[in-house]
Design an enzyme around this catalytic site. Structure first.
Site, PDB file in Angstrom:
ATOM      1  N   GLY A  86      -3.458  -6.026 -13.472  1.00 57.79           N
ATOM      2  CA  GLY A  86      -4.156  -7.294 -13.312  1.00 57.79           C
ATOM      3  C   GLY A  86      -3.295  -8.553 -13.199  1.00 57.79           C
ATOM      4  O   GLY A  86      -3.829  -9.665 -13.266  1.00 57.79           O
ATOM      5  N   TRP A 127      -1.736  -9.837 -10.597  1.00 53.69           N
ATOM      6  CA  TRP A 127      -2.103 -10.623  -9.404  1.00 53.69           C
ATOM      7  C   TRP A 127      -3.463 -11.291  -9.604  1.00 53.69           C
ATOM      8  O   TRP A 127      -3.684 -12.408  -9.127  1.00 53.69           O
ATOM      9  CB  TRP A 127      -2.139  -9.725  -8.159  1.00 53.69           C
ATOM     10  N   ASP A 150      -9.687  -1.180  -8.153  1.00 52.50           N
ATOM     11  CA  ASP A 150      -8.649  -0.169  -8.463  1.00 52.50           C
ATOM     12  C   ASP A 150      -9.334   1.112  -8.937  1.00 52.50           C
ATOM     13  O   ASP A 150     -10.421   1.052  -9.518  1.00 52.50           O
ATOM     14  CB  ASP A 150      -7.686  -0.673  -9.548  1.00 52.50           C
ATOM     15  N   ASP A 174     -12.436   3.630  -5.486  1.00 56.03           N
ATOM     16  CA  ASP A 174     -11.377   4.045  -4.555  1.00 56.03           C
ATOM     17  C   ASP A 174     -11.561   3.240  -3.275  1.00 56.03           C
ATOM     18  O   ASP A 174     -12.683   3.164  -2.758  1.00 56.03           O
ATOM     19  CB  ASP A 174     -11.568   5.550  -4.286  1.00 56.03           C
ATOM     20  N   ASP A 234      -1.630  -4.681  -3.054  1.00 55.27           N
ATOM     21  CA  ASP A 234      -0.381  -4.261  -3.710  1.00 55.27           C
ATOM     22  C   ASP A 234      -0.470  -2.755  -3.952  1.00 55.27           C
ATOM     23  O   ASP A 234       0.122  -2.223  -4.885  1.00 55.27           O
ATOM     24  CB  ASP A 234      -0.237  -5.039  -5.029  1.00 55.27           C
ATOM     25  N   LYS A 249       1.537  -5.030   0.607  1.00 56.61           N
ATOM     26  CA  LYS A 249       2.789  -4.404   0.185  1.00 56.61           C
ATOM     27  C   LYS A 249       3.108  -3.247   1.138  1.00 56.61           C
ATOM     28  O   LYS A 249       2.184  -2.545   1.587  1.00 56.61           O
ATOM     29  CB  LYS A 249       2.630  -3.840  -1.245  1.00 56.61           C
TER      30      LYS A 249
END
Ligand SMILES: C[S@@+](CC[C@H](N)C(=O)[O-])C[C@H]1O[C@@H](n2cnc3c(N)ncnc32)[C@H](O)[C@@H]1O
Length: 197
Positions: free
Chosen positions: A52, A54, A72, A88, A112, A152
């Site tokens: 958490g 970000w 997440d 998901d 990320d 990312k």
């Protein structure tokens, strides 16, 4: 101690002192300092948000008029003024679910996402890029025209393919390794501005 480890240690200590859940909080702060990704009042989606860090930074930057939603597979401890969905990103119903909760499209999408790393470079790279591609596909349904995104990526053979795909959808693309990332790591971030839609 190697310089890269000392730096990692420095940001980890700093995060602990300031109450951030991860060292990654500094990566997003540094990307925002360079590219001005967030505005007050923005709606933000954060793919792969656990634990958490970000979410904490995004929440501060958009303020109380903004909305931040994190997704997440892992459970995330609640964060004030932030919506967390344990799901998901590959779930077929995720777009519908997010649009309903967010009440419309987002100004900023963050990703990320990282697989459980095996240590085998090629395999980790392919799995990570595949997750980033899924996040890009979701962004096509979830991002407002003119919006921004951060993805990312792990360095490797397929990085250029992904960059070429990003170029189709965003007017400006920058590849950056923030200071808070270990310089020896294969991790980079694409900062993408002005979604064409
Ligand atoms: C590096 S961590 C994110 C750190 C986070 N940005 C922070 O600041 O705390 C990557 C996350 O991606 C999540 N992830 C990987 N695959 C996923 C998927 N298919 N759907 C949702 N989350 C996923 C992992 O569970 C992990 O928590």
């Amino acid at each position: 101690m190697k310089l890269s480890d000392a730096k990692k240690d420095h940001y980890r200590k700093l995060a602990k002192q300031k109450g951030y859940r991860s060292r990654s909080a500094y990566k997003l702060t540094q990307l925002n300092n360079s590219y001005h990704i967030f505005n007050r009042g923005d709606k933000v989606i954060d793919f792969g948000c656990a634990p958490g860090g970000w979410l904490q930074i995004a929440g501060k930057l958009v303020g109380i008029r903004g909305t931040v939603i994190g997704i997440d597979i892992k459970q995330v401890e609640p964060i004030e003024n932030t919506i967390i969905l344990q799901d998901d990103i590959e779930n077929q119903l995720i777009v519908e679910r997010i649009l309903k909760v967010l009440g419309g499209k987002a100004d900023v999408v963050l990703s990320d996402l990282s697989p459980n790393v095996s240590g085998i470079w090629d395999i980790d790279h392919i799995r990570q890029i595949s997750l980033s591609k899924s996040a890009l596909n979701l962004s096509r349904d979830l991002l407002k025209k003119g919006g921004s995104a951060v993805f990312k990526v792990f360095e490797g053979n397929y990085l250029n393919d992904f960059k070429n795909e990003l170029k189709i959808y965003f007017q400006k693309i920058f590849l950056k390794k923030p200071d808070a990332s270990r310089q020896s790591s294969s991790e980079f971030y694409f900062v993408c501005l002005n979604f064409k839609n």
